[in-house]
Design a protein around this motif. Structure first.
Motif, PDB file in Angstrom:
ATOM      1  N   GLU A   8      11.406 -23.962 -27.345  1.00 32.89           N
ATOM      2  CA  GLU A   8      11.543 -23.984 -25.889  1.00 32.89           C
ATOM      3  C   GLU A   8      12.969 -24.332 -25.477  1.00 32.89           C
ATOM      4  OE1 GLU A   8       8.552 -25.978 -23.530  1.00 32.89           O
ATOM      5  OE2 GLU A   8       7.080 -25.656 -25.115  1.00 32.89           O
ATOM      6  N   ASP A  35      11.317 -11.991 -20.054  1.00 36.32           N
ATOM      7  CA  ASP A  35       9.957 -11.890 -20.578  1.00 36.32           C
ATOM      8  C   ASP A  35       9.847 -12.582 -21.933  1.00 36.32           C
ATOM      9  OD1 ASP A  35       7.227 -10.918 -20.662  1.00 36.32           O
ATOM     10  OD2 ASP A  35       7.931  -9.420 -22.105  1.00 36.32           O
ATOM     11  N   LEU A  36      10.819 -12.356 -22.780  1.00 38.55           N
ATOM     12  CA  LEU A  36      10.839 -13.002 -24.092  1.00 38.55           C
ATOM     13  C   LEU A  36      10.938 -14.523 -23.960  1.00 38.55           C
ATOM     14  CD1 LEU A  36      10.959 -12.485 -27.165  1.00 38.55           C
ATOM     15  CD2 LEU A  36      13.442 -12.459 -26.939  1.00 38.55           C
ATOM     16  N   ARG A  39       7.629 -15.963 -22.835  1.00 38.50           N
ATOM     17  CA  ARG A  39       6.633 -16.008 -23.918  1.00 38.50           C
ATOM     18  C   ARG A  39       6.848 -17.203 -24.834  1.00 38.50           C
ATOM     19  NH1 ARG A  39       7.003 -10.945 -26.907  1.00 38.50           N
ATOM     20  NH2 ARG A  39       8.334  -9.993 -25.343  1.00 38.50           N
ATOM     21  N   HIS A  40       8.107 -17.568 -25.055  1.00 41.04           N
ATOM     22  CA  HIS A  40       8.401 -18.689 -25.945  1.00 41.04           C
ATOM     23  C   HIS A  40       8.421 -20.032 -25.224  1.00 41.04           C
ATOM     24  CE1 HIS A  40       9.071 -16.405 -29.567  1.00 41.04           C
ATOM     25  NE2 HIS A  40       9.738 -15.513 -28.851  1.00 41.04           N
ATOM     26  N   PRO A  42       6.475 -20.873 -21.976  1.00 40.13           N
ATOM     27  CA  PRO A  42       5.644 -20.463 -20.846  1.00 40.13           C
ATOM     28  C   PRO A  42       5.614 -21.443 -19.676  1.00 40.13           C
ATOM     29  CG  PRO A  42       4.276 -21.099 -22.713  1.00 40.13           C
ATOM     30  CD  PRO A  42       5.703 -21.105 -23.177  1.00 40.13           C
ATOM     31  N   TRP A  48      10.175 -17.448 -15.331  1.00 43.26           N
ATOM     32  CA  TRP A  48       9.233 -16.613 -14.592  1.00 43.26           C
ATOM     33  C   TRP A  48       9.868 -16.095 -13.304  1.00 43.26           C
ATOM     34  CZ3 TRP A  48       5.005 -14.672 -16.658  1.00 43.26           C
ATOM     35  CH2 TRP A  48       4.439 -15.306 -17.764  1.00 43.26           C
ATOM     36  N   GLN A  51      12.120 -13.282 -14.079  1.00 42.27           N
ATOM     37  CA  GLN A  51      11.343 -12.055 -14.284  1.00 42.27           C
ATOM     38  C   GLN A  51      11.047 -11.388 -12.948  1.00 42.27           C
ATOM     39  OE1 GLN A  51       7.604 -12.661 -16.233  1.00 42.27           O
ATOM     40  NE2 GLN A  51       8.445 -12.179 -18.235  1.00 42.27           N
ATOM     41  N   ARG A  87       4.665  -7.157 -11.763  1.00 46.30           N
ATOM     42  CA  ARG A  87       5.471  -8.117 -12.544  1.00 46.30           C
ATOM     43  C   ARG A  87       6.262  -9.030 -11.625  1.00 46.30           C
ATOM     44  NH1 ARG A  87       8.087  -5.916 -17.933  1.00 46.30           N
ATOM     45  NH2 ARG A  87       8.181  -8.154 -18.270  1.00 46.30           N
TER      46      ARG A  87
END
Length: 111
Positions: A8, A35-36, A39-40, A42, A48, A51, A87
Motif C-alpha cells: 500500500e 486502477d492498479l 487494486r493494491h 483499496p 479512486w 480514477q 467508472r
C-alpha cells in the motif's frame, strides 16, 4: 492514522505517476495506473478519485468534444462512453465512502 503495509505504501507513492500522466493529458494511461493502485491499496480514496477524474477527462476528450452532447453519441460509441461514465461514478462514490472530499477553492481562485 495507521502505518501502511509495504504494498500500500508503494501504491500511494505511485500516485505521483498518475498526477504526472494527468498533467500530460495521457488520461487512459492515468486511468490504468490509478486502477492498479486502487487494486493494491483499496482504502486509498485519492486513487479512486483519480480514477473518476481520469474517466471524466477521457469522456470529455473522446466523446463530448467529438459529439458535442451525450445525447448525440453514436450507438457504436455509446458502450465505451457508458463504461467510462460508470467508472467515473464508481471512482468518486468509492472515494467519498472512504472519506475523500473534493478540495474547495477559495472564492478568489474561482473563475
Amino acid at each position: 492514522m495507521r502505518s501502511l503495509p509495504r504494498r500500500e505504501a508503494i501504491a500511494t507513492m505511485a500516485l505521483t505517476v498518475v498526477e504526472h500522466l494527468m498533467a500530460q493529458r495521457r488520461y487512459r494511461d492515468a486511468l490504468a495506473v490509478a486502477d492498479l493502485i486502487a487494486r493494491h491499496s483499496p482504502r486509498n480514496g485519492f486513487a479512486w478519485a483519480q480514477q473518476g477524474q481520469a474517466a471524466c477527462q477521457i469522456i470529455e476528450a473522446d466523446y463530448l468534444a467529438r459529439y458535442g452532447s451525450r445525447w448525440l453519441i453514436s450507438s457504436h460509441a455509446r458502450p465505451g462512453y457508458l463504461l467510462l461514465l460508470q467508472r467515473n461514478q464508481t471512482g468518486f462514490a468509492t472515494a467519498r465512502r472512504l472519506g475523500w472530499e473534493p478540495v474547495s477553492q477559495p472564492a478568489i481562485w474561482r473563475n
